[in-house]
Design a protein around this motif. Structure first.
Motif, PDB file in Angstrom:
ATOM      1  N   MET A  76       0.824  -1.180   0.000  1.00 33.40           N
ATOM      2  CA  MET A  76       0.000   0.000   0.000  1.00 33.40           C
ATOM      3  C   MET A  76       0.871   1.248   0.000  1.00 33.40           C
ATOM      4  SD  MET A  76      -3.186  -0.430   2.519  1.00 33.40           S
ATOM      5  CE  MET A  76      -4.658  -0.705   1.600  1.00 33.40           C
ATOM      6  N   LYS A  77       0.347   2.292  -0.604  1.00 34.12           N
ATOM      7  CA  LYS A  77       1.019   3.588  -0.642  1.00 34.12           C
ATOM      8  C   LYS A  77       0.106   4.628  -0.003  1.00 34.12           C
ATOM      9  CE  LYS A  77       4.451   2.615  -3.589  1.00 34.12           C
ATOM     10  NZ  LYS A  77       5.832   2.779  -3.313  1.00 34.12           N
ATOM     11  N   LEU A  78       0.684   5.470   0.820  1.00 35.58           N
ATOM     12  CA  LEU A  78      -0.036   6.584   1.405  1.00 35.58           C
ATOM     13  C   LEU A  78       0.275   7.804   0.557  1.00 35.58           C
ATOM     14  CD1 LEU A  78      -1.787   7.611   3.755  1.00 35.58           C
ATOM     15  CD2 LEU A  78       0.323   7.977   5.038  1.00 35.58           C
ATOM     16  N   ARG A  79      -0.758   8.407  -0.008  1.00 37.68           N
ATOM     17  CA  ARG A  79      -0.593   9.544  -0.909  1.00 37.68           C
ATOM     18  C   ARG A  79      -1.175  10.808  -0.284  1.00 37.68           C
ATOM     19  NH1 ARG A  79       3.130   7.600  -4.181  1.00 37.68           N
ATOM     20  NH2 ARG A  79       2.411   5.874  -5.439  1.00 37.68           N
ATOM     21  N   LEU A  80      -0.512  11.921  -0.525  1.00 37.16           N
ATOM     22  CA  LEU A  80      -0.955  13.218  -0.036  1.00 37.16           C
ATOM     23  C   LEU A  80      -1.178  14.147  -1.220  1.00 37.16           C
ATOM     24  CD1 LEU A  80      -1.267  15.384   2.284  1.00 37.16           C
ATOM     25  CD2 LEU A  80       1.150  15.857   1.894  1.00 37.16           C
ATOM     26  N   ASP A  81      -2.321  14.806  -1.240  1.00 39.59           N
ATOM     27  CA  ASP A  81      -2.592  15.855  -2.217  1.00 39.59           C
ATOM     28  C   ASP A  81      -2.287  17.180  -1.521  1.00 39.59           C
ATOM     29  OD1 ASP A  81      -3.584  17.807  -3.889  1.00 39.59           O
ATOM     30  OD2 ASP A  81      -5.467  16.771  -4.287  1.00 39.59           O
ATOM     31  N   PRO A  82      -1.135  17.785  -1.793  1.00 37.22           N
ATOM     32  CA  PRO A  82      -0.748  19.000  -1.070  1.00 37.22           C
ATOM     33  C   PRO A  82      -1.676  20.184  -1.337  1.00 37.22           C
ATOM     34  CG  PRO A  82       0.811  18.546  -2.829  1.00 37.22           C
ATOM     35  CD  PRO A  82      -0.126  17.373  -2.757  1.00 37.22           C
ATOM     36  N   GLY A 108       2.418  23.440   9.859  1.00 39.75           N
ATOM     37  CA  GLY A 108       1.347  22.473  10.077  1.00 39.75           C
ATOM     38  C   GLY A 108       1.010  21.622   8.877  1.00 39.75           C
ATOM     39  N   TYR A 109       1.724  21.810   7.763  1.00 35.68           N
ATOM     40  CA  TYR A 109       1.428  21.043   6.552  1.00 35.68           C
ATOM     41  C   TYR A 109       2.107  19.675   6.592  1.00 35.68           C
ATOM     42  CZ  TYR A 109      -0.622  25.286   4.808  1.00 35.68           C
ATOM     43  OH  TYR A 109      -1.418  26.387   4.656  1.00 35.68           O
ATOM     44  N   ALA A 110       1.393  18.692   6.091  1.00 36.60           N
ATOM     45  CA  ALA A 110       1.852  17.305   6.150  1.00 36.60           C
ATOM     46  C   ALA A 110       2.727  16.934   4.961  1.00 36.60           C
ATOM     47  CB  ALA A 110       0.647  16.373   6.189  1.00 36.60           C
ATOM     48  N   CYS A 129      -8.118  13.259   8.452  1.00 35.85           N
ATOM     49  CA  CYS A 129      -7.961  14.475   7.644  1.00 35.85           C
ATOM     50  C   CYS A 129      -9.328  15.041   7.267  1.00 35.85           C
ATOM     51  CB  CYS A 129      -7.153  14.188   6.384  1.00 35.85           C
ATOM     52  SG  CYS A 129      -6.943  15.668   5.376  1.00 35.85           S
ATOM     53  N   PRO A 130      -9.632  16.264   7.709  1.00 38.27           N
ATOM     54  CA  PRO A 130     -10.941  16.846   7.404  1.00 38.27           C
ATOM     55  C   PRO A 130     -11.096  17.287   5.951  1.00 38.27           C
ATOM     56  CG  PRO A 130      -9.627  18.410   8.655  1.00 38.27           C
ATOM     57  CD  PRO A 130      -8.850  17.121   8.589  1.00 38.27           C
ATOM     58  N   ASN A 131      -9.988  17.382   5.212  1.00 39.33           N
ATOM     59  CA  ASN A 131     -10.044  17.847   3.820  1.00 39.33           C
ATOM     60  C   ASN A 131      -9.788  16.737   2.807  1.00 39.33           C
ATOM     61  OD1 ASN A 131     -10.269  20.190   5.207  1.00 39.33           O
ATOM     62  ND2 ASN A 131      -8.955  21.353   3.847  1.00 39.33           N
ATOM     63  N   SER A 132      -9.719  15.500   3.271  1.00 37.14           N
ATOM     64  CA  SER A 132      -9.466  14.353   2.386  1.00 37.14           C
ATOM     65  C   SER A 132      -8.200  14.541   1.547  1.00 37.14           C
ATOM     66  CB  SER A 132     -10.671  14.096   1.479  1.00 37.14           C
ATOM     67  OG  SER A 132     -11.832  13.857   2.241  1.00 37.14           O
ATOM     68  N   ALA A 133      -7.154  15.062   2.173  1.00 37.12           N
ATOM     69  CA  ALA A 133      -5.897  15.261   1.476  1.00 37.12           C
ATOM     70  C   ALA A 133      -5.074  13.977   1.402  1.00 37.12           C
ATOM     71  CB  ALA A 133      -5.084  16.347   2.164  1.00 37.12           C
ATOM     72  N   LEU A 134      -5.390  12.999   2.216  1.00 33.83           N
ATOM     73  CA  LEU A 134      -4.679  11.724   2.224  1.00 33.83           C
ATOM     74  C   LEU A 134      -5.539  10.617   1.656  1.00 33.83           C
ATOM     75  CD1 LEU A 134      -3.179  11.852   5.810  1.00 33.83           C
ATOM     76  CD2 LEU A 134      -1.878  11.932   3.696  1.00 33.83           C
TER      77      LEU A 134
END
Length: 63
Positions: free
Chosen positions: A1-7, A30-32, A54-59
């Motif tokens: 599995m890969k954990l992806r972040l949408d910056p 505070g940015y991930a 994550c409240p913004n579904s960035a992950l």
């Protein structure tokens, strides 16, 4: 599995790091950033919890 972040979606709340401190780093503002992919087992559970926190579904998790 890969954990992806949408910056572009990250708003710097930092809530994702608490359940997955070995997978996610938080900068001075505070940015991930994802620092590791989850290992099978416990790390995958932590990654799922970080995605849910994550409240913004960035992950997201990808197979």
């Amino acid at each position: 599995m890969k954990l992806r972040l949408d910056p572009t979606r990250c708003q710097g709340y930092g809530l994702c790091q608490e359940p997955a401190p070995d997978l996610i780093d938080i900068d001075d503002f505070g940015y991930a950033s994802v620092v590791a992919d989850p290992a099978p087992g416990t790390s995958e559970d932590a990654a799922r919890a970080a995605v849910e926190a994550c409240p913004n579904s960035a992950l997201r998790l990808e197979r």
